[in-house]
Design an enzyme around this catalytic site. Structure first.
Site, PDB file in Angstrom:
ATOM      1  N   GLN A 107     -15.213  46.818   4.618  1.00  0.00           N
ATOM      2  CA  GLN A 107     -15.715  46.313   3.326  1.00  0.00           C
ATOM      3  C   GLN A 107     -15.090  47.105   2.188  1.00  0.00           C
ATOM      4  O   GLN A 107     -15.310  46.798   1.027  1.00  0.00           O
ATOM      5  CB  GLN A 107     -17.237  46.480   3.253  1.00  0.00           C
ATOM      6  CG  GLN A 107     -18.009  45.742   4.332  1.00  0.00           C
ATOM      7  CD  GLN A 107     -19.456  46.210   4.375  1.00  0.00           C
ATOM      8  OE1 GLN A 107     -20.310  45.733   3.641  1.00  0.00           O
ATOM      9  NE2 GLN A 107     -19.739  47.158   5.255  1.00  0.00           N
ATOM     10  N   ASP A 110     -10.472  50.566  -0.914  1.00  0.00           N
ATOM     11  CA  ASP A 110      -9.726  51.749  -1.367  1.00  0.00           C
ATOM     12  C   ASP A 110      -8.374  51.955  -0.681  1.00  0.00           C
ATOM     13  O   ASP A 110      -7.588  52.817  -1.097  1.00  0.00           O
ATOM     14  CB  ASP A 110     -10.581  53.021  -1.232  1.00  0.00           C
ATOM     15  CG  ASP A 110     -11.103  53.256   0.194  1.00  0.00           C
ATOM     16  OD1 ASP A 110     -10.387  52.920   1.162  1.00  0.00           O
ATOM     17  OD2 ASP A 110     -12.216  53.788   0.327  1.00  0.00           O
ATOM     18  N   HIS A 125     -13.524  42.572   1.527  1.00  0.00           N
ATOM     19  CA  HIS A 125     -13.830  42.558   0.090  1.00  0.00           C
ATOM     20  C   HIS A 125     -12.596  42.790  -0.774  1.00  0.00           C
ATOM     21  O   HIS A 125     -12.721  43.151  -1.940  1.00  0.00           O
ATOM     22  CB  HIS A 125     -14.905  43.619  -0.225  1.00  0.00           C
ATOM     23  CG  HIS A 125     -16.244  43.291   0.364  1.00  0.00           C
ATOM     24  ND1 HIS A 125     -17.287  44.199   0.444  1.00  0.00           N
ATOM     25  CD2 HIS A 125     -16.719  42.144   0.911  1.00  0.00           C
ATOM     26  CE1 HIS A 125     -18.338  43.617   1.009  1.00  0.00           C
ATOM     27  NE2 HIS A 125     -18.010  42.384   1.310  1.00  0.00           N
ATOM     28  N   CYS A 156       1.483  32.018 -15.975  1.00  0.00           N
ATOM     29  CA  CYS A 156       0.575  31.046 -16.610  1.00  0.00           C
ATOM     30  C   CYS A 156      -0.189  31.605 -17.808  1.00  0.00           C
ATOM     31  O   CYS A 156      -0.883  30.865 -18.497  1.00  0.00           O
ATOM     32  CB  CYS A 156      -0.402  30.463 -15.591  1.00  0.00           C
ATOM     33  SG  CYS A 156      -1.775  31.574 -15.190  1.00  0.00           S
ATOM     34  N   SER A 195     -24.510  50.672   4.444  1.00  0.00           N
ATOM     35  CA  SER A 195     -25.962  50.522   4.358  1.00  0.00           C
ATOM     36  C   SER A 195     -26.409  49.228   5.044  1.00  0.00           C
ATOM     37  O   SER A 195     -27.596  49.001   5.208  1.00  0.00           O
ATOM     38  CB  SER A 195     -26.407  50.518   2.899  1.00  0.00           C
ATOM     39  OG  SER A 195     -25.786  49.448   2.211  1.00  0.00           O
TER      40      SER A 195
END
Ligand code: OAD
Length: 256
Positions: A107, A110, A125, A156, A195
């Site tokens: 997740q 880094d 993520h 763009c 967690s």
């Protein structure tokens, strides 16, 4: 079932690791804590204890104040770049080399797993080191950084943004599909430094267990997951993961 990090890894766990044909690992911010990067939900030190995610990590926050969001991620990108992988990251890279089949699901944004040598890796993520066009989603390698505004896409003209998943956004479909397949197919899932509160990643341990995998939590603190794992190894991942690796090298013999 909780086990002190500095006690030997239980023999049954070392044996199960040695016998596993397919091991997966799910990591969260805690594995990078020993590299000096803040976690999210820990009281006092967690990023979400100090900053409001609704102001920094949602599409509407970016629409409202793109400069604030850009600068916050630029600050975190610098911190990640200045950090070094720790013994926990390195032990996972080594497990990938030693085990017949290994997938690392992270997740974290880094990039420390890659820098530690992990190759078979799924980023749920995104990655804070990458930048993408906010309209087209194309990854941008280089951009001009104007002093007072957010850089724009050269093709763009839309604002550039970090290639991370914000609240209210969906995860990259391929990455999630790979992670879910690994949870269903692996013999063992190591759940490290998370967690286990943010879905869909938090659903992976239950899926693995329902499919018959041995689920091992590595975390100095109890989490909502702790009651539903086979082993809870209580300690910092920078100590526990090298111990787990050593138990594999010892053929499971260092444990009781
Ligand atoms: P959290 O901050 O929610 O949880 C970090 C976990 O790491 C806690 O359970 C700590 O006890 C544990 N921990 C702390 N130090 C540790 C150490 N040395 N070794 C092992 N564990 C340690 O972070 P995540 O679970 O990663 O999402 O949070 C999940 C997601 O929420 C993040 O990816 C991020 C955040 O909002 C997005 O940005 C999309």
């Amino acid at each position: 079932m909780a086990q002190n990090a500095f006690a030997p890894v239980p023999r049954a766990l070392a044996d199960a690791l040695g016998a596993a044909r397919y091991v997966a690992a799910l990591t969260g911010a805690g594995i990078s804590a020993e590299s000096g990067l803040a976690t999210f939900r820990e009281a006092q030190t967690g990023l979400w204890a100090r900053f409001d995610p609704r102001e920094l990590a949602t599409p509407s926050a970016f629409a409202k104040n793109p400069k604030l969001v850009w600068e916050w991620y630029a600050w975190r990108r610098e911190q990640a770049a200045a950090a070094e992988p720790n013994a926990g990251h390195r032990a996972l890279a080594e497990l990938e080399r030693r085990l017949p089949r290994f997938l690392l699901i992270t997740q974290n944004v880094d990039g420390l797993h890659q820098r530690a040598g992990s190759r078979n890796l799924v980023e749920l993520h995104g990655n804070i080191g990458r930048v993408k066009c906010s309209r087209e989603g194309t990854i941008v390698e280089r951009w001009d950084a104007p002093r007072d505004s957010v850089p724009r896409c050269a093709s763009c003209g839309a604002l550039l943004r970090p290639d991370v998943v914000w609240f209210e956004e969906t995860l990259p479909a391929d990455a999630l599909a790979q992670a879910e397949a690994a949870a269903r197919e692996c013999d063992m899932l190591l759940v490290i430094g998370t967690s286990a509160e943010v879905y869909p990643a938090a659903a992976l341990p239950a899926s693995a267990r329902a499919s018959g995998a041995t689920v091992v939590e590595i975390n100095p603190h109890a989490t909502p997951l702790s009651a539903r794992v086979d082993y809870a190894l209580r300690g910092p991942s920078g100590a526990v993961l090298p111990a787990l690796l050593a138990s594999l090298e010892a053929g499971g013999s260092g444990a009781k």
